[in-house]
Design a protein around this motif. Structure first.
Motif, PDB file in Angstrom:
ATOM      1  N   ILE A   1       0.696  -1.146   0.228  1.00  0.00           N
ATOM      2  CA  ILE A   1      -0.022   0.045   0.013  1.00  0.00           C
ATOM      3  C   ILE A   1       0.971   1.238   0.077  1.00  0.00           C
ATOM      4  O   ILE A   1       0.592   2.093  -0.686  1.00  0.00           O
ATOM      5  N   LEU A   2       1.912   1.304   0.861  1.00  0.00           N
ATOM      6  CA  LEU A   2       2.769   2.565   0.879  1.00  0.00           C
ATOM      7  C   LEU A   2       3.376   2.660  -0.495  1.00  0.00           C
ATOM      8  O   LEU A   2       3.493   3.869  -1.145  1.00  0.00           O
ATOM      9  N   LYS A   3       3.777   1.642  -1.086  1.00  0.00           N
ATOM     10  CA  LYS A   3       4.628   1.956  -2.372  1.00  0.00           C
ATOM     11  C   LYS A   3       3.547   2.446  -3.445  1.00  0.00           C
ATOM     12  O   LYS A   3       4.018   3.089  -4.261  1.00  0.00           O
ATOM     13  N   SER A   4       2.198   1.981  -3.347  1.00  0.00           N
ATOM     14  CA  SER A   4       1.364   2.520  -4.289  1.00  0.00           C
ATOM     15  C   SER A   4       1.167   3.993  -3.997  1.00  0.00           C
ATOM     16  O   SER A   4       0.937   4.582  -5.154  1.00  0.00           O
ATOM     17  N   TYR A   5       0.952   4.379  -2.793  1.00  0.00           N
ATOM     18  CA  TYR A   5       0.646   5.723  -2.754  1.00  0.00           C
ATOM     19  C   TYR A   5       1.809   6.622  -2.988  1.00  0.00           C
ATOM     20  O   TYR A   5       1.700   7.887  -3.182  1.00  0.00           O
ATOM     21  N   LEU A   6       2.997   5.919  -2.809  1.00  0.00           N
ATOM     22  CA  LEU A   6       4.180   7.017  -3.103  1.00  0.00           C
ATOM     23  C   LEU A   6       4.929   6.667  -4.398  1.00  0.00           C
ATOM     24  O   LEU A   6       6.149   7.079  -4.414  1.00  0.00           O
ATOM     25  N   SER A   7       4.154   5.986  -5.350  1.00  0.00           N
ATOM     26  CA  SER A   7       4.833   5.912  -6.556  1.00  0.00           C
ATOM     27  C   SER A   7       5.342   7.006  -7.363  1.00  0.00           C
ATOM     28  O   SER A   7       6.324   6.729  -8.071  1.00  0.00           O
ATOM     29  N   LYS A   8       4.740   8.259  -7.144  1.00  0.00           N
ATOM     30  CA  LYS A   8       5.310   9.448  -7.733  1.00  0.00           C
ATOM     31  C   LYS A   8       6.001  10.281  -6.525  1.00  0.00           C
ATOM     32  O   LYS A   8       5.912  11.614  -6.743  1.00  0.00           O
ATOM     33  N   LEU A   9       6.418   9.780  -5.643  1.00  0.00           N
ATOM     34  CA  LEU A   9       6.900  10.702  -4.554  1.00  0.00           C
ATOM     35  C   LEU A   9       8.118  11.684  -5.121  1.00  0.00           C
ATOM     36  O   LEU A   9       8.331  12.589  -4.627  1.00  0.00           O
ATOM     37  N   GLU A  10       8.911  11.051  -6.080  1.00  0.00           N
ATOM     38  CA  GLU A  10      10.082  11.947  -6.565  1.00  0.00           C
ATOM     39  C   GLU A  10       9.511  13.137  -7.313  1.00  0.00           C
ATOM     40  O   GLU A  10      10.145  14.075  -7.282  1.00  0.00           O
ATOM     41  N   ASP A  11       8.111  13.364  -7.647  1.00  0.00           N
ATOM     42  CA  ASP A  11       7.839  14.599  -8.088  1.00  0.00           C
ATOM     43  C   ASP A  11       7.156  15.562  -7.166  1.00  0.00           C
ATOM     44  O   ASP A  11       6.665  16.554  -7.575  1.00  0.00           O
ATOM     45  N   TYR A  12       7.041  15.141  -5.859  1.00  0.00           N
ATOM     46  CA  TYR A  12       6.527  16.199  -4.761  1.00  0.00           C
ATOM     47  C   TYR A  12       7.383  17.395  -4.683  1.00  0.00           C
ATOM     48  O   TYR A  12       8.600  17.085  -4.616  1.00  0.00           O
ATOM     49  N   PRO A  13       6.812  18.537  -4.756  1.00  0.00           N
ATOM     50  CA  PRO A  13       7.341  19.895  -4.773  1.00  0.00           C
ATOM     51  C   PRO A  13       8.401  20.232  -3.779  1.00  0.00           C
ATOM     52  O   PRO A  13       9.183  20.675  -3.927  1.00  0.00           O
ATOM     53  N   ILE A  14       8.095  19.665  -2.514  1.00  0.00           N
ATOM     54  CA  ILE A  14       8.940  20.065  -1.334  1.00  0.00           C
ATOM     55  C   ILE A  14      10.348  19.019  -1.300  1.00  0.00           C
ATOM     56  O   ILE A  14       9.894  17.580  -1.396  1.00  0.00           O
ATOM     57  N   LYS A  15      11.244  19.296  -1.630  1.00  0.00           N
ATOM     58  CA  LYS A  15      12.147  18.412  -1.798  1.00  0.00           C
ATOM     59  C   LYS A  15      13.042  18.020  -0.488  1.00  0.00           C
ATOM     60  O   LYS A  15      13.917  16.796  -0.309  1.00  0.00           O
ATOM     61  N   GLU A  16      12.887  18.734   0.454  1.00  0.00           N
ATOM     62  CA  GLU A  16      13.555  18.198   2.031  1.00  0.00           C
ATOM     63  C   GLU A  16      12.587  17.641   2.669  1.00  0.00           C
ATOM     64  O   GLU A  16      11.723  18.054   3.277  1.00  0.00           O
ATOM     65  N   ILE A  17      12.780  16.291   2.574  1.00  0.00           N
ATOM     66  CA  ILE A  17      11.804  15.269   3.139  1.00  0.00           C
ATOM     67  C   ILE A  17      12.449  14.334   4.080  1.00  0.00           C
ATOM     68  O   ILE A  17      13.465  13.734   3.971  1.00  0.00           O
ATOM     69  N   GLU A  18      12.068  14.307   5.429  1.00  0.00           N
ATOM     70  CA  GLU A  18      12.537  13.250   6.436  1.00  0.00           C
ATOM     71  C   GLU A  18      11.583  12.135   6.236  1.00  0.00           C
ATOM     72  O   GLU A  18      10.309  12.361   6.051  1.00  0.00           O
ATOM     73  N   VAL A  19      11.902  10.985   6.920  1.00  0.00           N
ATOM     74  CA  VAL A  19      11.183   9.890   6.923  1.00  0.00           C
ATOM     75  C   VAL A  19      10.685   9.510   8.393  1.00  0.00           C
ATOM     76  O   VAL A  19      11.962   9.016   9.246  1.00  0.00           O
ATOM     77  N   ALA A  20       9.603   9.137   8.750  1.00  0.00           N
ATOM     78  CA  ALA A  20       9.189   8.869   9.956  1.00  0.00           C
ATOM     79  C   ALA A  20       8.657   7.313   9.776  1.00  0.00           C
ATOM     80  O   ALA A  20       7.940   7.061   8.765  1.00  0.00           O
ATOM     81  N   LEU A  21       9.457   6.344  10.574  1.00  0.00           N
ATOM     82  CA  LEU A  21       9.365   4.903  10.231  1.00  0.00           C
ATOM     83  C   LEU A  21       8.639   4.297  11.841  1.00  0.00           C
ATOM     84  O   LEU A  21       9.265   4.732  12.623  1.00  0.00           O
ATOM     85  N   PRO A  22       7.796   3.390  11.591  1.00  0.00           N
ATOM     86  CA  PRO A  22       7.201   2.795  12.946  1.00  0.00           C
ATOM     87  C   PRO A  22       8.065   1.757  13.535  1.00  0.00           C
ATOM     88  O   PRO A  22       8.460   0.776  12.737  1.00  0.00           O
ATOM     89  N   ILE A  23       8.203   1.577  14.873  1.00  0.00           N
ATOM     90  CA  ILE A  23       8.747   0.617  15.568  1.00  0.00           C
ATOM     91  C   ILE A  23       7.879   0.151  16.578  1.00  0.00           C
ATOM     92  O   ILE A  23       8.167  -0.739  17.547  1.00  0.00           O
ATOM     93  N   TYR A  24       6.577   0.719  16.591  1.00  0.00           N
ATOM     94  CA  TYR A  24       5.591   0.389  17.881  1.00  0.00           C
ATOM     95  C   TYR A  24       5.110  -1.036  17.486  1.00  0.00           C
ATOM     96  O   TYR A  24       4.825  -1.242  16.176  1.00  0.00           O
ATOM     97  N   SER A  25       3.967  -1.455  18.423  1.00  0.00           N
ATOM     98  CA  SER A  25       3.108  -2.535  18.116  1.00  0.00           C
ATOM     99  C   SER A  25       1.748  -2.122  19.032  1.00  0.00           C
ATOM    100  O   SER A  25       1.762  -1.268  19.648  1.00  0.00           O
ATOM    101  N   TRP A  26       0.750  -2.755  18.567  1.00  0.00           N
ATOM    102  CA  TRP A  26      -0.335  -2.656  19.270  1.00  0.00           C
ATOM    103  C   TRP A  26      -1.299  -3.672  19.142  1.00  0.00           C
ATOM    104  O   TRP A  26      -0.955  -4.820  18.474  1.00  0.00           O
ATOM    105  N   GLY A  27      -2.261  -4.011  19.887  1.00  0.00           N
ATOM    106  CA  GLY A  27      -3.067  -5.001  19.841  1.00  0.00           C
ATOM    107  C   GLY A  27      -4.472  -4.722  19.404  1.00  0.00           C
ATOM    108  O   GLY A  27      -5.163  -3.457  19.879  1.00  0.00           O
ATOM    109  N   ILE A  28      -5.177  -5.418  18.689  1.00  0.00           N
ATOM    110  CA  ILE A  28      -6.760  -5.176  18.269  1.00  0.00           C
ATOM    111  C   ILE A  28      -7.443  -6.165  18.916  1.00  0.00           C
ATOM    112  O   ILE A  28      -7.566  -7.485  18.594  1.00  0.00           O
ATOM    113  N   VAL A  29      -8.498  -5.519  19.739  1.00  0.00           N
ATOM    114  CA  VAL A  29      -9.319  -6.599  20.465  1.00  0.00           C
ATOM    115  C   VAL A  29     -10.737  -6.487  19.495  1.00  0.00           C
ATOM    116  O   VAL A  29     -11.076  -5.598  19.056  1.00  0.00           O
TER     117      VAL A  29
END
Length: 333
Positions: A204-232
């Motif tokens: 899903i991420l790759k689909s949404y970001l398929s054209k990321l290189e065309d985004y006008p703002i070029k200074e992009i930092e990346v937030a990545l998840p290391i958390y977990s959760w439980g779904i009841v």
């Protein structure tokens, strides 16, 4: 001379091979600022001299702006890292907001950040980060707020960027900031029935970001998840989220293992601060190192230069993680 030249080249190659391709740090997202030994060790190893620290949330209730869960601090929160105050603002805060309210909101946020920074003697830098999942309907007012906050505070304002805001940039607009933080998680809702990992589905991420290189703002930092959760899930198929749940938490004599990541409750009782009935199921979602490496490799082809901010700094999530390996020490040649 040839030997000397060879040695110089060899030294350069070794130096480059040890250079970190993606320096990293963390988000700190707890209401009470405190650090235990594991968190201090993890923070000391980071290679970006910054800690992105949530100060408070903002919501609009009955037409009035309200700061929620404002930070407190104890003596254990000591770090040499520069603090970037981070504020989460609900999208509804910007619904039907007036120009006067935008000014008032920006001024109030600036003053509260300044107050807490001085009260707790936090070494803040020249940035403020705003986290908001703005929509097409609120974008103009949200962008006006970002400009106003910059004007009032005199600080550099950056903001978070969600996947759909990249994919639908023509509708969602481009925020008036120099730097954005791409949130590579929450690819779907954990409260919907699905067999996908709601924290991060790489396809899903790759689909949404398929054209990321065309985004006008070029200074992009990346937030990545290391958390977990439980779904009841209850008897009616309705879901409830329990944050920071791990597979180890599912080791309980009152739980029946259904799969590697899911159990069924065998006895009514209080579990993880919630009263849960017999027959309810709990599924833990987490992120693997392979998933993170896959995302980083994909982003390398889109935006080769970026820092990583892991969400979030918590003993439960940082123990036994090799973040230097994740951020890919490798040659730039």
């Amino acid at each position: 001379m040839k030997i000397i030249k060879f040695l110089v080249i060899l030294i350069l190659l070794v130096s480059c091979s040890e250079r970190e391709k993606h320096p990293y740090t963390f988000y700190y997202w707890k209401t009470k600022l405190s650090l235990d030994n594991e968190e201090k060790k993890a923070l000391d190893k980071t290679t970006v001299p910054i800690l992105y620290t949530r100060f408070f949330d903002i919501n609009k209730v009955n037409g009035r702006f309200q700061p929620l869960a404002v930070i407190t601090k104890d003596e254990s929160f000591e770090t040499d890292k520069q603090i970037v105050p981070t504020v989460f603002i609900t999208n509804q805060t910007f619904v039907n907001i007036s120009g006067e309210e935008i000014h008032f909101l920006a001024e109030s946020i600036h003053h509260l950040i300044d107050k807490k920074s001085k009260e707790y003697k936090l070494k803040t830098n020249h940035e403020i980060q705003i986290d908001c999942d703005w929509t097409a309907g609120t974008r103009d007012d949200y962008f006006a707020f970002l400009k106003e906050l910059h004007k009032i505070s005199g600080k550099d304002i950056d903001c978070t960027l969600r996947l759909h805001q990249v994919k639908d940039k023509a509708i969602m607009g481009i925020p008036p900031v120099k730097k954005v933080f791409l949130m590579c998680y929450s690819t779907s809702s954990p409260l919907e029935t699905s067999d996908k990992n709601s924290i991060l589905d790489v396809n899903i991420l790759k689909s949404y970001l398929s054209k990321l290189e065309d985004y006008p703002i070029k200074e992009i930092e990346v937030a990545l998840p290391i958390y977990s959760w439980g779904i009841v899930t209850n008897h009616l198929g309705r879901h409830k989220l329990i944050n920071a749940l791990s597979q180890n938490d599912l080791k309980n004599p009152n739980f029946k293992k259904i799969s590697d990541h899911e159990i069924e409750i065998q006895k009514d009782g209080f579990y993880f601060g919630n009263y849960l009935n017999k027959g309810f199921t709990i599924k833990v979602e987490k992120i693997t190192n392979d998933q993170l490496r896959d995302v980083i490799a994909f982003l390398d082809k889109k935006i080769p230069l970026f820092n990583i901010v892991y969400y979030q700094l918590d003993t439960k999530f940082v123990v036994n993680q090799n973040f230097k390996l994740m951020s890919k020490f490798q040659s730039d040649f």
